[in-house]
Design a protein around this motif. Structure first.
Motif, short mmCIF file in Angstrom:
data_model
loop_
_atom_site.label_atom_id
_atom_site.label_comp_id
_atom_site.label_asym_id
_atom_site.label_seq_id
_atom_site.Cartn_x
_atom_site.Cartn_y
_atom_site.Cartn_z
N GLN A 344 0.83 -1.20 0.00
CA GLN A 344 0.00 0.00 0.00
C GLN A 344 0.86 1.25 0.00
O GLN A 344 0.55 2.24 -0.68
CB GLN A 344 -0.93 -0.01 1.21
CG GLN A 344 -1.85 1.20 1.32
CD GLN A 344 -2.92 1.24 0.25
OE1 GLN A 344 -3.29 0.21 -0.32
NE2 GLN A 344 -3.43 2.43 -0.05
N ILE A 347 2.08 1.83 -3.62
CA ILE A 347 1.08 2.27 -4.60
C ILE A 347 0.64 3.70 -4.32
O ILE A 347 0.35 4.46 -5.24
CB ILE A 347 -0.13 1.31 -4.62
CG1 ILE A 347 -0.82 1.38 -5.99
CG2 ILE A 347 -1.13 1.59 -3.49
CD1 ILE A 347 -1.82 0.29 -6.25
N ALA A 378 -4.21 6.04 -2.17
CA ALA A 378 -3.93 6.12 -3.60
C ALA A 378 -4.77 7.23 -4.23
O ALA A 378 -5.82 7.61 -3.70
CB ALA A 378 -4.24 4.78 -4.26
N VAL A 382 -6.26 5.65 -9.51
CA VAL A 382 -5.60 4.39 -9.14
C VAL A 382 -6.51 3.57 -8.24
O VAL A 382 -6.65 2.35 -8.40
CB VAL A 382 -4.25 4.68 -8.45
CG1 VAL A 382 -3.65 3.39 -7.87
CG2 VAL A 382 -3.26 5.31 -9.44
N GLN A 383 -7.16 4.22 -7.27
CA GLN A 383 -8.08 3.51 -6.38
C GLN A 383 -9.22 2.87 -7.16
O GLN A 383 -9.67 1.76 -6.84
CB GLN A 383 -8.63 4.46 -5.32
CG GLN A 383 -9.45 3.77 -4.23
CD GLN A 383 -8.64 2.79 -3.42
OE1 GLN A 383 -7.56 3.14 -2.90
NE2 GLN A 383 -9.11 1.55 -3.32
N MET A 386 -7.96 -0.29 -8.44
CA MET A 386 -7.84 -1.25 -7.34
C MET A 386 -9.20 -1.85 -7.00
O MET A 386 -9.32 -3.04 -6.70
CB MET A 386 -7.24 -0.57 -6.12
CG MET A 386 -5.79 -0.14 -6.29
SD MET A 386 -5.16 0.82 -4.89
CE MET A 386 -5.18 -0.41 -3.57
N ASP A 387 -10.24 -1.03 -7.07
CA ASP A 387 -11.58 -1.49 -6.72
C ASP A 387 -12.27 -2.26 -7.85
O ASP A 387 -13.01 -3.21 -7.60
CB ASP A 387 -12.46 -0.29 -6.34
CG ASP A 387 -11.98 0.42 -5.08
OD1 ASP A 387 -11.26 -0.19 -4.29
OD2 ASP A 387 -12.33 1.62 -4.92
N PHE A 392 -6.01 -6.51 -10.70
CA PHE A 392 -5.51 -6.23 -9.35
C PHE A 392 -5.95 -7.32 -8.37
O PHE A 392 -7.09 -7.79 -8.40
CB PHE A 392 -6.03 -4.88 -8.86
CG PHE A 392 -5.29 -3.70 -9.45
CD1 PHE A 392 -4.37 -2.99 -8.70
CD2 PHE A 392 -5.51 -3.32 -10.77
CE1 PHE A 392 -3.70 -1.91 -9.24
CE2 PHE A 392 -4.84 -2.25 -11.32
CZ PHE A 392 -3.93 -1.54 -10.55
N ILE A 394 -5.62 -7.87 -4.07
CA ILE A 394 -5.27 -7.23 -2.80
C ILE A 394 -5.50 -8.24 -1.68
O ILE A 394 -6.55 -8.90 -1.63
CB ILE A 394 -6.10 -5.96 -2.56
CG1 ILE A 394 -5.91 -4.98 -3.73
CG2 ILE A 394 -5.70 -5.28 -1.24
CD1 ILE A 394 -6.86 -3.79 -3.71
N ILE A 472 -0.32 -5.98 -2.58
CA ILE A 472 -1.03 -5.77 -3.84
C ILE A 472 -0.26 -6.45 -4.96
O ILE A 472 0.97 -6.35 -5.03
CB ILE A 472 -1.17 -4.26 -4.15
CG1 ILE A 472 -1.92 -3.55 -3.02
CG2 ILE A 472 -1.87 -4.04 -5.49
CD1 ILE A 472 -1.76 -2.04 -3.04
N VAL A 474 -0.36 -6.89 -9.29
CA VAL A 474 -0.95 -6.37 -10.51
C VAL A 474 -0.47 -7.22 -11.68
O VAL A 474 0.75 -7.37 -11.88
CB VAL A 474 -0.56 -4.90 -10.76
CG1 VAL A 474 -1.35 -4.35 -11.94
CG2 VAL A 474 -0.78 -4.05 -9.53
#
Length: 550
Positions: A344, A347, A378, A382-383, A386-387, A392, A394, A472, A474
């Motif tokens: 975290q 990122i 982030a 970017v978030q 991630m979501d 991605f 996590i 994380i 990727v």
């Protein structure tokens, strides 16, 4: 209207050339197959990075740069080795370095372009001093990103249209260059049906009419082959391994390479077909605009980079150091994807996304939003990946992370014990301020530059320490982007034939000409040089044509 010049392609190079010619009082017909919503072409979508040498922004950041150092870096990066094919590209490179160290910044400032104060450090190299890479940060981000660099030329174009110096005709697809006795005298093609698609969306190819226009000069500024994956694979160099079976696309569908073939049929000489620039850090856009829409991660240097089987890439294949070197390493694994593992903390500090739409703060020129990047967490774009992004994973611990990574692929190639062993070995090196791990050395070296320390490179820390988490991963895909070869041109941007002679009435600029000379970059690019190459070659061509027409 009687046209002095016909320009084919309304991207950045075409806009620059058209406005330069019209500034000289000459009448220009600007044709483009796309609707008016796509005016500005690929440049509009870009992050807006420009290569400048010894700029005030560099000096304020304590960076000592010079033409000599920039030329050293360019030569080490380009690796010109092809005699006749590289002859004009190398000459264009020399002229471009002079431009980047001279009037480029002032010319743009006079048009209203401004730059973000922190200079970025792209393509860091990782070899010897005379090898590939930028010795110093040179990546200047335009305030307003890609739209900010397109806007002043579009404003000028609109004024010239109003004054009847330019006629702009979108939805006009050129299918042939008209020639007589070896001289280009015009163009013919198809009128496509009107289209209301938004910028970047694929437009209709339904033909509703035909056209033919004549002029003493035709200029081609139609871009490269980045969306034509079949053509990319056809020209793929053996030095980069086998062509990838799957690729994301970093450009809209209209970047199809058609005009390269059409211009070649009229006698234009294409060189360096196998030189191309594709990124290795591509992620699938969770909110795509075009087919296979990929976004490139602009990474800092700290993420652990693993191949598809979970083996860490050797030095200097670190994030942001050597794009094509890492592409070669990836393709030689037999797989067209790879992995980042990070924390975290990494990122939050190190991940940026390329493209104007992925940087609403810079694109919208919002100082408040830019300052928000310094806050914990982030950035919003970017978030969002991630979501919502499918690439991605996590997790709170490494076993869960590796399980999630394996679940993203059809083949479960990753082994927890091997990945854990490599990261633990790396983490042990953090205990001291000295290390034999060259990636950690590179991270610490990067933080000697104030810009990296403040906003770009995370403080070295242990990946597996829970306080730095969550972890994380990727999945990184190959993403198509730029054509480095193209139509060979002389220093006046005149297109040359296979014997090296200028074809009367024919000019080219931008990516279709390899950004000048059929390949100003050689094998590799220093970044910030694609937009800059369109600006420079478009300006050179426009001024040369205006002079010829005096």
């Amino acid at each position: 209207m009687d046209y002095d010049v016909i320009v084919v392609g309304a991207g950045l190079a075409g806009l620059v050339a058209t406005t330069e010619i019209a500034d000289a009082g000459k009448k220009v017909l600007l044709l483009d197959q796309e609707p008016e919503s796509s005016l500005g072409g690929q440049a509009w979508w870009s992050f807006g990075g420009l290569f400048l040498v010894d700029s005030p922004e560099q000096r304020r950041m304590g960076i000592k740069d010079s033409k000599e150092l920039a030329w050293q870096d360019w030569l080490g990066t380009a690796g010109f080795d092809r005699g006749k094919e590289d002859y004009w590209g190398k000459k264009w490179a020399q002229e471009y370095i002079e431009f980047a160290a001279g009037e480029k910044r002032e010319w743009l400032r006079n048009m209203g372009v401004r730059f973000f104060p922190v200079v970025g450090w792209a393509e860091r190299g990782g070899y010897l001093a005379d090898g590939h890479g930028n010795s110093v940060p040179r990546f200047h981000i335009v305030w307003g990103t890609g739209p900010g660099i397109v806007a002043p030329f579009e404003r000028k174009l609109r004024e010239q249209i109003k004054n009847r110096l330019v006629e702009y005709r979108p939805r006009h697809r050129v299918d042939q260059l008209l020639t007589r006795n070896g001289t280009v005298e015009g163009v013919s093609g198809a009128i496509l049906e009107p289209s209301s698609v938004s910028r970047g969306e694929e437009s209709s190819r339904v033909v509703i009419g035909e056209f033919e226009f004549t002029s003493s000069i035709v200029m081609v500024t139609s871009g490269g082959i980045g969306a034509n994956h079949d053509l990319i694979r056809q020209n793929w160099p053996k030095r980069l391994g086998t062509p990838p079976k799957q690729m994301l696309s970093g450009v809209p569908a209209h970047v199809d390479g058609r005009m390269l073939t059409i211009t070649e049929q009229a006698g234009g000489h294409i060189v360096n077909r196998d030189r191309m620039w594709h990124y290795t850090e591509g992620i699938k856009n969770w909110n795509p605009i075009w087919n296979l829409h990929g976004i490139r991660i602009l990474p800092g240097p700290s993420s652990i980079w693993l191949d598809a089987k979970g083996k860490r890439f050797p030095s200097p294949n670190f994030p942001g150091f050597d794009t094509l070197g890492t592409l070669e390493a990836i393709q030689k694994t037999g797989y067209s994807y790879s992995w980042f593992i990070l924390t975290q903390k990494i990122i939050e500090r190190e991940f940026a996304l390329s493209g104007s739409e992925q940087n609403p703060d810079l694109t919208g020129k919002s100082i408040k939003q830019v300052l928000g990047r310094a806050l914990p967490g982030a950035s919003a774009p970017v978030q969002a990946f991630m979501d919502k992004g499918e690439d991605f994973v996590i997790a709170d611990n490494l076993p869960k992370l590796v399980e999630g990574m394996n679940n993203l692929t059809e083949e479960k190639l990753l082994h927890l014990e091997e990945i854990e062993k490599q990261i633990q070995a790396r983490d042990r090196e953090i205990e001291n301020s000295f290390t034999k791990d060259l990636q950690i050395t590179a991270i610490r070296g990067a933080r000697n530059y104030l810009g990296d320390k403040l906003i770009r490179v995370a403080k070295p820390h242990k990946i597996l320490d829970p306080k730095n988490g969550p972890l994380i991963a990727v999945r990184l895909n190959i993403i198509s982007r730029k054509t480095l070869g193209g139509l060979q041109t002389d220093l006046s941007a005149r297109v040359l034939d296979s014997s090296g002679n200028p074809i009367p009435g024919l000019y080219a600029a931008g990516e279709v000409s390899g950004f000048g000379g059929g390949g100003v970059h050689g094998y590799r690019a220093l970044e910030g040089t694609f937009l800059g190459g369109c600006l420079f070659s478009g300006r050179v061509a426009g001024r040369a044509i205006a002079k010829e027409l005096q």
